[in-house]
Motif scaffolding. Structure first.
Motif, short mmCIF file in Angstrom:
data_model
loop_
_atom_site.label_atom_id
_atom_site.label_comp_id
_atom_site.label_asym_id
_atom_site.label_seq_id
_atom_site.Cartn_x
_atom_site.Cartn_y
_atom_site.Cartn_z
N ILE A 37 88.97 62.61 -134.36
CA ILE A 37 88.52 61.35 -134.89
C ILE A 37 89.84 60.55 -135.08
CG2 ILE A 37 87.51 60.26 -136.96
CD1 ILE A 37 85.51 62.68 -137.23
N HIS A 38 89.96 59.55 -134.49
CA HIS A 38 91.24 58.50 -134.80
C HIS A 38 90.58 57.12 -135.24
CE1 HIS A 38 93.47 61.77 -132.66
NE2 HIS A 38 92.26 61.76 -131.95
N SER A 39 91.02 56.70 -136.30
CA SER A 39 90.74 55.52 -136.81
C SER A 39 91.27 54.30 -135.78
CB SER A 39 91.24 55.35 -138.40
OG SER A 39 91.19 54.10 -138.61
N LEU A 40 90.57 53.41 -135.66
CA LEU A 40 90.96 52.02 -135.24
C LEU A 40 91.22 51.01 -136.34
CD1 LEU A 40 88.54 51.92 -132.14
CD2 LEU A 40 90.66 52.82 -132.37
N ALA A 41 92.17 51.41 -137.03
CA ALA A 41 92.30 50.58 -138.30
C ALA A 41 92.71 49.02 -138.07
CB ALA A 41 93.40 51.38 -139.30
N GLY A 42 93.27 48.69 -137.01
CA GLY A 42 93.81 47.48 -136.76
C GLY A 42 92.65 46.44 -136.24
N PRO A 101 99.80 66.89 -128.52
CA PRO A 101 99.90 65.81 -129.62
C PRO A 101 98.60 65.07 -130.03
CG PRO A 101 101.33 65.32 -127.76
CD PRO A 101 100.84 66.93 -127.39
N ALA A 102 98.53 64.37 -130.96
CA ALA A 102 97.21 63.52 -131.14
C ALA A 102 97.58 62.26 -130.44
CB ALA A 102 97.10 62.97 -132.70
N PRO A 103 96.60 61.67 -129.75
CA PRO A 103 96.97 60.31 -128.93
C PRO A 103 97.21 59.22 -130.10
CG PRO A 103 94.54 60.78 -129.19
CD PRO A 103 95.18 62.06 -129.79
N GLN A 104 98.02 58.40 -129.45
CA GLN A 104 98.48 57.20 -130.38
C GLN A 104 97.44 55.91 -129.87
OE1 GLN A 104 102.85 56.67 -129.79
NE2 GLN A 104 103.07 58.69 -129.18
N LEU A 105 97.04 55.30 -131.12
CA LEU A 105 96.00 54.38 -131.09
C LEU A 105 96.78 52.90 -131.69
CD1 LEU A 105 92.82 56.02 -131.76
CD2 LEU A 105 93.52 54.97 -129.46
N SER A 106 96.65 52.05 -131.00
CA SER A 106 97.05 50.80 -131.66
C SER A 106 95.70 49.72 -131.18
CB SER A 106 98.46 50.18 -130.94
OG SER A 106 98.98 48.68 -131.67
N VAL A 107 95.31 48.98 -132.43
CA VAL A 107 94.39 48.14 -132.06
C VAL A 107 94.52 46.82 -133.17
CG1 VAL A 107 91.87 47.68 -132.09
CG2 VAL A 107 92.74 49.98 -131.90
N GLU A 108 94.52 45.73 -132.54
CA GLU A 108 94.69 44.62 -133.06
C GLU A 108 93.82 43.45 -132.84
OE1 GLU A 108 99.25 43.41 -132.40
OE2 GLU A 108 98.70 44.78 -130.58
N ARG A 109 93.55 42.69 -133.62
CA ARG A 109 92.50 41.62 -133.74
C ARG A 109 92.85 40.31 -133.52
NH1 ARG A 109 86.98 41.60 -136.91
NH2 ARG A 109 86.04 39.77 -136.54
N TYR A 110 92.75 39.36 -132.37
CA TYR A 110 93.50 38.39 -132.18
C TYR A 110 92.66 36.89 -132.45
CZ TYR A 110 97.35 40.36 -130.08
OH TYR A 110 98.51 41.28 -129.83
N GLY A 111 91.32 37.12 -133.14
CA GLY A 111 90.48 35.74 -133.32
C GLY A 111 89.76 35.24 -132.08
N ALA A 112 89.20 34.01 -132.28
CA ALA A 112 88.41 33.39 -131.46
C ALA A 112 88.64 33.43 -129.74
CB ALA A 112 87.88 32.07 -131.81
N PHE A 113 87.72 33.74 -128.87
CA PHE A 113 87.74 33.71 -127.61
C PHE A 113 87.60 32.36 -127.11
CE2 PHE A 113 86.29 35.86 -123.56
CZ PHE A 113 87.40 35.53 -122.92
N SER A 114 88.57 31.74 -126.67
CA SER A 114 88.53 30.28 -126.06
C SER A 114 87.81 30.15 -124.98
CB SER A 114 89.99 29.69 -126.26
OG SER A 114 90.77 30.27 -125.31
N ALA A 115 87.53 31.41 -124.12
CA ALA A 115 86.92 31.08 -122.64
C ALA A 115 85.35 31.15 -122.90
CB ALA A 115 87.42 32.29 -121.85
#
Length: 381
Positions: A37-42, A101-115
């Motif tokens: 179980i890996h957190s998508l904290a971003g 080794p555990a996988p490395q996860l990076s999750v970022e939120r960028y806001g509204a989708f202009s398309a």
């Protein structure tokens, strides 16, 4: 199953085998991902989960994500936001190591989708449709001190470019209730918004997906009184989505998918190869909506089965809460197992609140024709 692959060490050739073994503890040749179980904290919170099993050679994925959220309006209405998911799975640093080794996860939120435009109502269900093409590149990411062999890619997720711009003049599909009923719309690369040809004034339509293998469009509609999955057979296989998705003359050819019918509601189809994923509260669900999958066999879609029956017991995809909107991030390696990462939403306990996004890898070989009766190490009927 652990897949073994030859890896080439980046060391001088004059070193002897004994010295190499002394330096590296025997040359590594194994890469896998284990259930965890890996957190998508971003993106959501520290309680988002990533449960991975049976990965391919050193995995590197950088994917654009579009999703519905009511965070900006503090729970009042949904708009489309964007995010970026980066996942890296390195190989064993030592063949004698018992676990990778555990996988490395990076999750970022960028806001509204202009398309995708924001209306005064709810906007949900973003789906990109564009002609698939062979990436024409090799998967050869180096991981010092070892380097993987190169393998041809057959597919990859929509790459991160910050804008969600689709290749080949594709379209984004979404649903909105800004005109009263919940209906599907498409927006092309010029920004023009048009209604889907299957919309009806007396029903709600949502969540479309395209089967590139059989050239069929599937979507959800409650025109029968409950949500069912409907199909449009795209004879001729035109991939000019901006043209034919808005052609009202095609509406007469829409048909219900009787093979997926149930007493409950079935929504949010997503097709990937010979698997058709969906969310349903049909009999056999653990609680509310669960994720189900229909496996293509002998030219037909089979009766949907609860996806939990194909998962290891310690990887809880479906819960007493609601699980919804499955989609697949694929990384295909020619002649090797196609790693597939399942992304879905859930209001299960332990999340930030309301619905959160989660990901898990699908077990190797578990969703193939002929695997429905018994899957070693999984929950079965």
């Amino acid at each position: 199953m652990i897949r073994r692959l030859a890896l080439t060490a980046m060391v001088p050739l004059m070193l002897s085998g004994c010295l190499l073994d002394a330096l590296y503890g025997d040359l590594p040749n194994t890469v896998c991902m284990e259930p965890a179980i890996h957190s998508l904290a971003g993106l959501n919170s520290p309680y988002d989960d990533f449960n991975a099993v049976a990965g391919p050679p050193p995995l590197k994925m950088d994917a654009f994500i579009a999703f519905a959220s009511n965070a900006d309006s503090k729970g009042h209405h949904f708009t489309i936001d964007t995010g970026r998911l980066r996942l890296l799975q390195e190989p064993y640093p030592d063949r004698r190591q018992s676990r990778p080794p555990a996988p490395q996860l990076s999750v970022e939120r960028y806001g509204a989708f202009s398309a995708i435009p924001a209306f005064h109502g709810n906007v949900r269900g973003p789906t990109p449709l564009f002609p698939l093409s062979d990436p024409q590149r090799m998967y050869d990411e180096p991981f010092p001190p070892h380097m993987t062999q190169s393998y041809p890619l057959t597919e990859e997720p929509l790459p991160w470019n910050g804008t969600g711009e689709l290749p080949g003049g594709g379209v984004w599909l979404f649903d909105s209730d800004h005109e009263g009923r919940r209906n599907l719309y498409l927006v092309d690369t010029a920004g023009d918004v048009r209604p889907f040809f299957g919309n009806r004034a007396d029903s709600d339509e949502a969540y479309a997906t395209y089967d590139f293998k059989r050239h069929e469009l599937y979507f959800s509609s409650n025109r029968s009184g409950k949500y069912r999955i409907y199909r449009y057979r795209n004879h001729g296989g035109s991939l000019d989505f901006a043209h034919w998705l808005a052609d009202p003359s095609r509406a007469a050819d829409i048909e219900p998918m009787a093979e997926l019918a149930s007493p409950g509601n079935t929504m949010a189809p997503f097709v990937h190869g010979d698997n058709l994923f969906m969310a349903s509260d049909r009999p056999g669900s653990l609680g509310g909506f669960d994720l189900f999958v229909s496996i293509r066999s002998h030219g037909d879609w089979q009766v949907p089965r609860n996806i939990q029956k194909f998962m290891p017991e310690n990887v809880q995809v479906n819960t007493l809460g609601n699980e919804f909107r499955p989609s697949i991030l694929g990384l295909g390696l020619k002649n090797l197992y196609d790693l597939r990462v399942l992304m879905f939403s859930s209001d299960r306990s332990g999340g930030k609140g309301g619905y959160d996004l989660y990901v898990t890898a699908l077990p190797e070989g578990a969703l193939q024709a002929g695997t429905g009766e018994s899957v070693p190490g999984t929950m079965n009927e």
